[in-house]
Design a protein around this motif. Structure first.
Motif, mmCIF file in Angstrom:
data_model
loop_
_atom_site.group_PDB
_atom_site.id
_atom_site.type_symbol
_atom_site.label_atom_id
_atom_site.label_comp_id
_atom_site.label_asym_id
_atom_site.label_seq_id
_atom_site.Cartn_x
_atom_site.Cartn_y
_atom_site.Cartn_z
ATOM 1 N N GLY A 131 0.838 -1.180 0.000
ATOM 2 C CA GLY A 131 0.000 0.000 0.000
ATOM 3 C C GLY A 131 0.873 1.231 0.000
ATOM 4 N N ASN A 132 0.260 2.381 0.148
ATOM 5 C CA ASN A 132 1.031 3.617 0.245
ATOM 6 C C ASN A 132 1.631 3.745 1.635
ATOM 7 N N VAL A 133 2.751 4.449 1.725
ATOM 8 C CA VAL A 133 3.391 4.628 3.022
ATOM 9 C C VAL A 133 2.540 5.556 3.888
ATOM 10 N N PHE A 134 2.709 5.453 5.187
ATOM 11 C CA PHE A 134 1.999 6.323 6.118
ATOM 12 C C PHE A 134 2.404 7.784 5.877
ATOM 13 N N LEU A 135 1.469 8.664 6.141
ATOM 14 C CA LEU A 135 1.633 10.107 6.022
ATOM 15 C C LEU A 135 1.803 10.556 4.579
ATOM 16 N N SER A 136 1.474 9.681 3.626
ATOM 17 C CA SER A 136 1.477 10.120 2.232
ATOM 18 C C SER A 136 0.221 10.946 1.977
ATOM 19 N N SER A 137 0.181 11.610 0.838
ATOM 20 C CA SER A 137 -0.945 12.494 0.538
ATOM 21 C C SER A 137 -2.210 11.735 0.181
ATOM 22 N N SER A 138 -2.088 10.439 -0.052
ATOM 23 C CA SER A 138 -3.244 9.647 -0.463
ATOM 24 C C SER A 138 -4.219 9.441 0.693
ATOM 25 N N ASP A 139 -5.406 8.989 0.362
ATOM 26 C CA ASP A 139 -6.396 8.650 1.384
ATOM 27 C C ASP A 139 -5.778 7.658 2.367
ATOM 28 N N GLU A 140 -6.014 7.858 3.648
ATOM 29 C CA GLU A 140 -5.422 6.983 4.674
ATOM 30 C C GLU A 140 -5.888 5.539 4.539
ATOM 31 N N CYS A 141 -6.981 5.305 3.850
ATOM 32 C CA CYS A 141 -7.440 3.932 3.631
ATOM 33 C C CYS A 141 -6.493 3.149 2.723
ATOM 34 N N THR A 142 -5.632 3.861 1.996
ATOM 35 C CA THR A 142 -4.676 3.196 1.111
ATOM 36 C C THR A 142 -3.315 3.009 1.756
ATOM 37 N N TRP A 143 -3.133 3.511 2.988
ATOM 38 C CA TRP A 143 -1.849 3.329 3.656
ATOM 39 C C TRP A 143 -1.643 1.856 3.993
ATOM 40 N N GLY A 144 -0.408 1.404 3.933
ATOM 41 C CA GLY A 144 -0.098 0.002 4.149
ATOM 42 C C GLY A 144 -0.588 -0.510 5.496
ATOM 43 N N GLY A 145 -1.332 -1.624 5.479
ATOM 44 C CA GLY A 145 -1.836 -2.229 6.709
ATOM 45 C C GLY A 145 -3.177 -1.705 7.161
ATOM 46 N N ILE A 146 -3.723 -0.702 6.474
ATOM 47 C CA ILE A 146 -5.017 -0.129 6.852
ATOM 48 C C ILE A 146 -6.086 -0.628 5.886
ATOM 49 N N HIS A 147 -7.192 -1.108 6.440
ATOM 50 C CA HIS A 147 -8.306 -1.594 5.642
ATOM 51 C C HIS A 147 -9.555 -0.806 5.991
ATOM 52 N N CYS A 148 -10.344 -0.502 4.986
ATOM 53 C CA CYS A 148 -11.557 0.293 5.186
ATOM 54 C C CYS A 148 -12.742 -0.362 4.488
#
Length: 324
Positions: A131-148
């Motif tokens: 997924g995207n790294v934490f604190l990236s500009s993308s939606d936090e649902c796409t950060w690695g390890g986060i599921h929505c």
């Protein structure tokens, strides 16, 4: 440790898209200057000035969370707030529906020394992050390890084996749709937040192989949807509460290699869904009761615990020596 299948899928198309760059227009306005002298007024994101946005976002989060921590410039909470206000390219508005959960996930990152994570750390590349790294500009649902879910609400946190160091922040209890909290095989410290018991939908808590201490907070047993509780290989202590009886959906419980004392409450034996119970290498002294012998259950415990008082029957699936 195997996890039960939970009926949610990460949203591949988050419902709360975030602009990669702030959207604003420069507006030239002379209406406030009767003399006719030109003045440039910059319309910022949210149609608020920098000061107005800071004031409104701070006030909102202060109402929701611990005010003293937000005012402590050295706290993860204050660091998260400052990141949202100054650094986050998303530039969320005070009325953004995902402002609260983005703040919570930022707080988790800073509280657990995110800069030292083995993957998904902010700014890292090619580290195996799914997924995207934490604190990236993308939606936090796409950060690695986060599921929505499809509504963009966090339902799963899977951050095992990432070198998380530090306490579990209380703010996680505000993720009202959280189903799975998986952060095993890290270096989490401090106590288990009792506020996790406020999560009505929480089914999986997997925190084994950390350095958590303290007893099991009473409020944790208010999470009556819990099915899977894995806390082995920590430094937990105290007696096992009769409040386990409230966890009527629990089918997996692993408490090995901790410092629990006393005995097993009969309420545990009364849990009809319980299929797996492991508690070897603890400081429990009292043998299990006959009620455990009558259950069809996988039971691992120290040899001294496996035979009920006055019985010669070993009721454990396996009798294990007390060696770490």
């Amino acid at each position: 440790n195997p996890l039960p299948k939970v009926s949610f899928e990460p949203s591949s198309d988050p419902s709360l898209p975030v602009s990669v760059s702030p959207s604003y227009d420069a507006v030239i306005s002379n209406s406030l200057h009767p003399s006719g002298s030109p003045s440039s007024t910059l319309t910022l994101p949210c149609k608020l000035s920098v000061f107005q946005r800071r004031t409104k976002v701070t006030a909102l989060l202060t109402q929701l969370f611990n005010n003293s921590l937000l005012n402590d410039i050295n706290s993860p909470q204050a660091t998260s707030l400052e990141w949202l206000l100054e650094t986050d390219i998303a530039q969320l508005c005070p009325d953004s529906t995902n402002l609260e959960q983005r703040f919570i996930l930022c707080t988790l990152y800073f509280a657990t020394t995110g800069s030292g994570w083995t993957s998904c750390s902010a700014g890292s590349t090619d580290d195996g992050c799914e997924g995207n790294v934490f604190l990236s500009s993308s939606d936090e649902c796409t950060w690695g390890g986060i599921h929505c879910n499809v509504a963009g609400e966090v339902t799963g946190i899977h951050l095992d084996k990432k070198n998380l160091i530090g306490p579990i922040p209380e703010e996680l209890s505000h993720l009202g749709k959280l189903l799975e909290l998986v952060m095993d095989d890290n270096s989490l410290s401090g106590t288990i937040p009792g506020s996790l018991g406020n999560l009505d939908f929480l089914e999986v808590v997997d925190l084994d192989n950390n350095t958590l201490t303290g007893d099991l907070p009473d409020n944790l047993f208010s999470a009556t949807s819990l099915k899977f509780l894995d806390l082995d290989r920590n430094q937990l202590f105290g007696t096992l509460s009769t409040l386990f009886g409230k966890l009527t959906k629990l089918y997996f419980l692993q408490l090995d290699i901790n410092h629990f004392t006393g005995g097993l409450p009969s309420e545990l034996a009364a849990l009809s869904d319980l299929q797996y119970l492991s508690l070897f290498n603890t400081s429990l002294e009292e043998p299990i009761s006959n009620s455990f012998c009558d259950k069809e259950i996988v039971l691992y415990a120290d040899c001294r615990l496996c035979t009920p008082s006055g019985s010669i029957t070993n009721c454990c699936t396996a009798c294990l020596d007390s060696r770490r």
